[in-house]
Design a protein around this motif. Structure first.
Motif, PDB file in Angstrom:
ATOM      1  N   GLY A  23       0.837  -1.214   0.000  1.00  0.00           N
ATOM      2  CA  GLY A  23       0.000   0.000   0.000  1.00  0.00           C
ATOM      3  C   GLY A  23       0.859   1.246   0.000  1.00  0.00           C
ATOM      4  O   GLY A  23       0.553   2.230  -0.690  1.00  0.00           O
ATOM      5  N   ALA A  24       1.968   1.218   0.751  1.00  0.00           N
ATOM      6  CA  ALA A  24       2.884   2.353   0.779  1.00  0.00           C
ATOM      7  C   ALA A  24       3.558   2.549  -0.581  1.00  0.00           C
ATOM      8  O   ALA A  24       3.723   3.678  -1.047  1.00  0.00           O
ATOM      9  N   GLY A  25       3.934   1.443  -1.221  1.00  0.00           N
ATOM     10  CA  GLY A  25       4.512   1.539  -2.570  1.00  0.00           C
ATOM     11  C   GLY A  25       3.517   2.109  -3.572  1.00  0.00           C
ATOM     12  O   GLY A  25       3.879   2.907  -4.444  1.00  0.00           O
ATOM     13  N   ILE A  26       2.268   1.722  -3.433  1.00  0.00           N
ATOM     14  CA  ILE A  26       1.214   2.249  -4.306  1.00  0.00           C
ATOM     15  C   ILE A  26       0.992   3.733  -4.036  1.00  0.00           C
ATOM     16  O   ILE A  26       0.821   4.526  -4.976  1.00  0.00           O
ATOM     17  N   ALA A  27       1.040   4.131  -2.760  1.00  0.00           N
ATOM     18  CA  ALA A  27       0.934   5.556  -2.420  1.00  0.00           C
ATOM     19  C   ALA A  27       2.041   6.338  -3.120  1.00  0.00           C
ATOM     20  O   ALA A  27       1.812   7.421  -3.668  1.00  0.00           O
ATOM     21  N   GLY A  67       2.289   9.476  -6.376  1.00  0.00           N
ATOM     22  CA  GLY A  67       2.948  10.748  -6.114  1.00  0.00           C
ATOM     23  C   GLY A  67       3.094  11.062  -4.642  1.00  0.00           C
ATOM     24  O   GLY A  67       3.509  12.167  -4.281  1.00  0.00           O
ATOM     25  N   GLY A  68       2.768  10.114  -3.795  1.00  0.00           N
ATOM     26  CA  GLY A  68       2.860  10.337  -2.359  1.00  0.00           C
ATOM     27  C   GLY A  68       4.294  10.453  -1.882  1.00  0.00           C
ATOM     28  O   GLY A  68       5.186   9.796  -2.407  1.00  0.00           O
ATOM     29  N   GLY A  69       4.465  11.286  -0.892  1.00  0.00           N
ATOM     30  CA  GLY A  69       5.763  11.458  -0.257  1.00  0.00           C
ATOM     31  C   GLY A  69       5.769  10.802   1.112  1.00  0.00           C
ATOM     32  O   GLY A  69       4.970   9.893   1.389  1.00  0.00           O
ATOM     33  N   VAL A  70       6.628  11.288   1.981  1.00  0.00           N
ATOM     34  CA  VAL A  70       6.801  10.693   3.302  1.00  0.00           C
ATOM     35  C   VAL A  70       5.490  10.684   4.090  1.00  0.00           C
ATOM     36  O   VAL A  70       5.156   9.679   4.722  1.00  0.00           O
ATOM     37  N   ASP A  71       4.740  11.779   4.071  1.00  0.00           N
ATOM     38  CA  ASP A  71       3.477  11.831   4.833  1.00  0.00           C
ATOM     39  C   ASP A  71       2.487  10.788   4.345  1.00  0.00           C
ATOM     40  O   ASP A  71       1.903  10.057   5.148  1.00  0.00           O
ATOM     41  N   TYR A  88      -4.197   3.969   2.270  1.00  0.00           N
ATOM     42  CA  TYR A  88      -3.810   5.104   1.426  1.00  0.00           C
ATOM     43  C   TYR A  88      -5.031   5.935   1.053  1.00  0.00           C
ATOM     44  O   TYR A  88      -5.026   7.169   1.176  1.00  0.00           O
ATOM     45  N   ASN A  89      -6.103   5.280   0.619  1.00  0.00           N
ATOM     46  CA  ASN A  89      -7.309   6.009   0.235  1.00  0.00           C
ATOM     47  C   ASN A  89      -7.915   6.781   1.402  1.00  0.00           C
ATOM     48  O   ASN A  89      -8.427   7.880   1.220  1.00  0.00           O
ATOM     49  N   MET A  90      -7.849   6.207   2.590  1.00  0.00           N
ATOM     50  CA  MET A  90      -8.319   6.927   3.781  1.00  0.00           C
ATOM     51  C   MET A  90      -7.555   8.230   3.938  1.00  0.00           C
ATOM     52  O   MET A  90      -8.154   9.296   4.128  1.00  0.00           O
ATOM     53  N   TYR A  91      -6.242   8.150   3.889  1.00  0.00           N
ATOM     54  CA  TYR A  91      -5.429   9.346   4.092  1.00  0.00           C
ATOM     55  C   TYR A  91      -5.697  10.379   2.995  1.00  0.00           C
ATOM     56  O   TYR A  91      -5.802  11.572   3.285  1.00  0.00           O
ATOM     57  N   LYS A  92      -5.833   9.908   1.773  1.00  0.00           N
ATOM     58  CA  LYS A  92      -6.128  10.814   0.650  1.00  0.00           C
ATOM     59  C   LYS A  92      -7.421  11.580   0.890  1.00  0.00           C
ATOM     60  O   LYS A  92      -7.564  12.727   0.479  1.00  0.00           O
ATOM     61  N   GLU A  93      -8.380  10.937   1.540  1.00  0.00           N
ATOM     62  CA  GLU A  93      -9.688  11.546   1.792  1.00  0.00           C
ATOM     63  C   GLU A  93      -9.752  12.254   3.147  1.00  0.00           C
ATOM     64  O   GLU A  93     -10.834  12.613   3.613  1.00  0.00           O
ATOM     65  N   GLY A  94      -8.593  12.439   3.787  1.00  0.00           N
ATOM     66  CA  GLY A  94      -8.541  13.168   5.042  1.00  0.00           C
ATOM     67  C   GLY A  94      -8.938  12.344   6.258  1.00  0.00           C
ATOM     68  O   GLY A  94      -9.234  12.906   7.312  1.00  0.00           O
ATOM     69  N   GLN A  95      -8.942  11.041   6.121  1.00  0.00           N
ATOM     70  CA  GLN A  95      -9.292  10.149   7.225  1.00  0.00           C
ATOM     71  C   GLN A  95      -8.054   9.372   7.643  1.00  0.00           C
ATOM     72  O   GLN A  95      -7.283   8.935   6.797  1.00  0.00           O
ATOM     73  N   GLN A  96      -7.890   9.196   8.936  1.00  0.00           N
ATOM     74  CA  GLN A  96      -6.752   8.426   9.406  1.00  0.00           C
ATOM     75  C   GLN A  96      -6.982   8.002  10.846  1.00  0.00           C
ATOM     76  O   GLN A  96      -7.866   8.507  11.514  1.00  0.00           O
ATOM     77  N   PHE A  97      -6.164   7.056  11.297  1.00  0.00           N
ATOM     78  CA  PHE A  97      -6.169   6.649  12.690  1.00  0.00           C
ATOM     79  C   PHE A  97      -5.151   7.505  13.424  1.00  0.00           C
ATOM     80  O   PHE A  97      -4.123   7.887  12.865  1.00  0.00           O
ATOM     81  N   TYR A  98      -5.444   7.813  14.674  1.00  0.00           N
ATOM     82  CA  TYR A  98      -4.579   8.663  15.483  1.00  0.00           C
ATOM     83  C   TYR A  98      -4.042   7.889  16.677  1.00  0.00           C
ATOM     84  O   TYR A  98      -4.610   6.866  17.067  1.00  0.00           O
ATOM     85  N   GLY A  99      -2.967   8.427  17.280  1.00  0.00           N
ATOM     86  CA  GLY A  99      -2.419   7.828  18.489  1.00  0.00           C
ATOM     87  C   GLY A  99      -3.520   7.632  19.516  1.00  0.00           C
ATOM     88  O   GLY A  99      -4.308   8.534  19.757  1.00  0.00           O
TER      89      GLY A  99
END
Length: 168
Positions: free
Chosen positions: A74-78, A82-86, A126-137
């Motif tokens: 998934g990270a490789g696909i990100a 065009g995804g970077g470190v974030d 990856y799609n979650m992050y792209k759409e502004g969704q993510q898991f937090y600490g």
């Protein structure tokens, strides 16, 4: 490919972290996305490097068997998108949050289904992050920062699952 291997196919595969299934999981999804996106050879090779190195990094704390290399693909696909470190970091965290409870119970047909689930989680992460969704600490096993989350999953897999391994 994994399903064929688990059912006796003896075709050679690239191994990652001592496992042919890990090699398949870290590589094939990235290669297929690269084809679909029509990226340059260099971009494809870099994405494969991202996926395979992240797999090795994840496995160094987890141990030999796990379904977590789907997170790395998934990270490789990100990266291919065009995804970077974030984007790569959040993809890993999101997908580990989803897959951290998968139990590896040895090489068998169900392994292929677990691999497919982990790859799907990597893409979903990856799609979650792209759409502004993510898991937090604090969201389950997730801690602030990708390295802290990887450390948590490694500790869960190595220490917390030790008795599970014995039970299986």
């Amino acid at each position: 490919g994994s399903d064929a291997r688990m059912n006796g196919c003896e075709m050679p595969v690239v191994i990652n972290s001592g496992s042919g299934n890990q090699g398949i999981t870290a590589s094939i999804p990235v290669i297929e996305y690269a084809k679909e996106l029509g990226v340059s050879d260099e971009k494809r090779y870099r994405a494969l490097l991202v996926s395979n190195l992240i797999t090795i990094h994840l496995k160094s704390g987890i141990g030999r068997l796990s379904a977590y290399s789907g997170c790395a693909s998934g990270a490789g696909i990100a990266y291919l998108y065009g995804g970077g470190v974030d984007e790569v970091s959040h993809t890993i965290v999101n997908s580990l949050a989803i897959t951290s409870g998968i139990i590896c119970d040895g090489a068998k047909a169900s392994c292929a289904a677990k691999i497919a689930t982990a790859i799907d989680a990597g893409i979903l992460g990856y799609n979650m992050y792209k759409e502004g969704q993510q898991f937090y600490g604090g969201d389950g096993i997730v801690s602030k920062g990708v390295e802290n989350t990887i450390k948590n999953v490694g500790q869960l897999a190595k220490e917390g699952m030790a008795t599970t391994d014995q039970e299986i």
